[in-house]
Design a protein around this motif. Structure first.
Motif, PDB file in Angstrom:
ATOM      1  N   ASP A  61      26.200  -9.804  57.532  1.00  0.00           N
ATOM      2  CA  ASP A  61      25.772  -7.870  56.547  1.00  0.00           C
ATOM      3  C   ASP A  61      27.130  -7.930  55.834  1.00  0.00           C
ATOM      4  O   ASP A  61      27.330  -7.103  54.176  1.00  0.00           O
ATOM      5  CB  ASP A  61      25.006  -7.447  56.804  1.00  0.00           C
ATOM      6  CG  ASP A  61      23.300  -7.511  56.852  1.00  0.00           C
ATOM      7  OD1 ASP A  61      22.685  -6.448  58.053  1.00  0.00           O
ATOM      8  OD2 ASP A  61      23.341  -8.545  56.660  1.00  0.00           O
ATOM      9  N   VAL A  62      28.664  -7.734  55.474  1.00  0.00           N
ATOM     10  CA  VAL A  62      29.452  -7.093  55.416  1.00  0.00           C
ATOM     11  C   VAL A  62      30.310  -7.899  54.500  1.00  0.00           C
ATOM     12  O   VAL A  62      30.953  -7.342  53.980  1.00  0.00           O
ATOM     13  CB  VAL A  62      30.579  -6.860  56.778  1.00  0.00           C
ATOM     14  CG1 VAL A  62      30.150  -5.511  57.617  1.00  0.00           C
ATOM     15  CG2 VAL A  62      30.720  -8.032  57.741  1.00  0.00           C
ATOM     16  N   VAL A  63      29.338  -9.670  54.786  1.00  0.00           N
ATOM     17  CA  VAL A  63      30.257 -10.131  53.381  1.00  0.00           C
ATOM     18  C   VAL A  63      29.691 -10.981  52.689  1.00  0.00           C
ATOM     19  O   VAL A  63      29.822 -11.538  51.620  1.00  0.00           O
ATOM     20  CB  VAL A  63      30.867 -11.615  54.288  1.00  0.00           C
ATOM     21  CG1 VAL A  63      31.870 -10.897  55.592  1.00  0.00           C
ATOM     22  CG2 VAL A  63      30.179 -12.543  55.040  1.00  0.00           C
ATOM     23  N   LYS A  86      38.700  -7.529  51.463  1.00  0.00           N
ATOM     24  CA  LYS A  86      38.567  -5.619  51.626  1.00  0.00           C
ATOM     25  C   LYS A  86      39.833  -5.736  52.745  1.00  0.00           C
ATOM     26  O   LYS A  86      39.687  -5.965  53.830  1.00  0.00           O
ATOM     27  CB  LYS A  86      37.339  -5.082  51.922  1.00  0.00           C
ATOM     28  CG  LYS A  86      36.459  -5.073  51.412  1.00  0.00           C
ATOM     29  CD  LYS A  86      35.282  -4.523  51.632  1.00  0.00           C
ATOM     30  CE  LYS A  86      34.296  -4.318  50.442  1.00  0.00           C
ATOM     31  NZ  LYS A  86      32.997  -4.201  50.870  1.00  0.00           N
ATOM     32  N   GLU A  88      39.395  -4.383  55.462  1.00  0.00           N
ATOM     33  CA  GLU A  88      38.743  -5.161  56.921  1.00  0.00           C
ATOM     34  C   GLU A  88      38.623  -6.319  57.824  1.00  0.00           C
ATOM     35  O   GLU A  88      38.031  -6.783  58.015  1.00  0.00           O
ATOM     36  CB  GLU A  88      37.533  -3.637  56.784  1.00  0.00           C
ATOM     37  CG  GLU A  88      36.700  -3.679  55.983  1.00  0.00           C
ATOM     38  CD  GLU A  88      36.780  -2.624  54.908  1.00  0.00           C
ATOM     39  OE1 GLU A  88      38.416  -1.717  54.048  1.00  0.00           O
ATOM     40  OE2 GLU A  88      35.586  -2.076  54.060  1.00  0.00           O
ATOM     41  N   ASP A  89      38.734  -7.342  55.745  1.00  0.00           N
ATOM     42  CA  ASP A  89      39.159  -8.373  56.356  1.00  0.00           C
ATOM     43  C   ASP A  89      39.064  -9.096  56.737  1.00  0.00           C
ATOM     44  O   ASP A  89      39.987 -10.173  57.245  1.00  0.00           O
ATOM     45  CB  ASP A  89      38.250  -9.478  54.730  1.00  0.00           C
ATOM     46  CG  ASP A  89      37.040  -9.008  54.097  1.00  0.00           C
ATOM     47  OD1 ASP A  89      37.368  -8.957  52.750  1.00  0.00           O
ATOM     48  OD2 ASP A  89      35.964  -8.642  54.590  1.00  0.00           O
TER      49      ASP A  89
END
Length: 121
Positions: A61-63, A86, A88-89
């Motif tokens: 989901d985060v990507v 981002k 956080e990646d």
């Protein structure tokens, strides 16, 4: 002997793009699903994206909507296009493939050595 070799990591800027590539070589009778995982410092390795031999994909989901996984079955490669990066990646990204090395052998999972992706301004 099967090898997975990643390339394309490095430093990316927030909002920018990077593209990772992974090539499988060696004794490959059949290449099944291929995936990208990532592991940030102090965290568990997590699935980023996966693609079946038929081209079906799924994403964490985060990507989702930022990253795109694709593969070239003729070249035994899988790519990860990463957009709208981002901080956080930031993580070590690992290529993963399920491979049958020869007829009548069960499929096995293979991992690449990992490539560092750092997102920072």
């Amino acid at each position: 002997q099967v090898q997975l070799v990643e390339s394309g990591g490095g430093l990316g800027q927030p909002g920018g793009s990077l593209r990772l590539s992974c090539a499988a070589s060696g004794s490959i009778f059949r290449l099944h699903a291929m995936s990208w995982y990532r592991q940030a410092p102090g965290k568990e390795r997590q699935l980023v994206a996966a693609i079946t031999s038929g081209g079906s994909t799924n994403y964490a989901d985060v990507v989702k909507d930022r990253f795109t996984i694709s593969r070239d079955n003729a070249k035994n490669t899988v790519d990860l296009q990463m957009n709208s990066l981002k901080p956080e990646d930031t993580a070590v990204y690992y290529c993963n493939a399920d491979i049958t090395a020869a007829p009548l052998l069960p499929q096995s999972r293979y991992w690449g050595q990992g490539t560092q992706v750092t997102v920072s301004s």
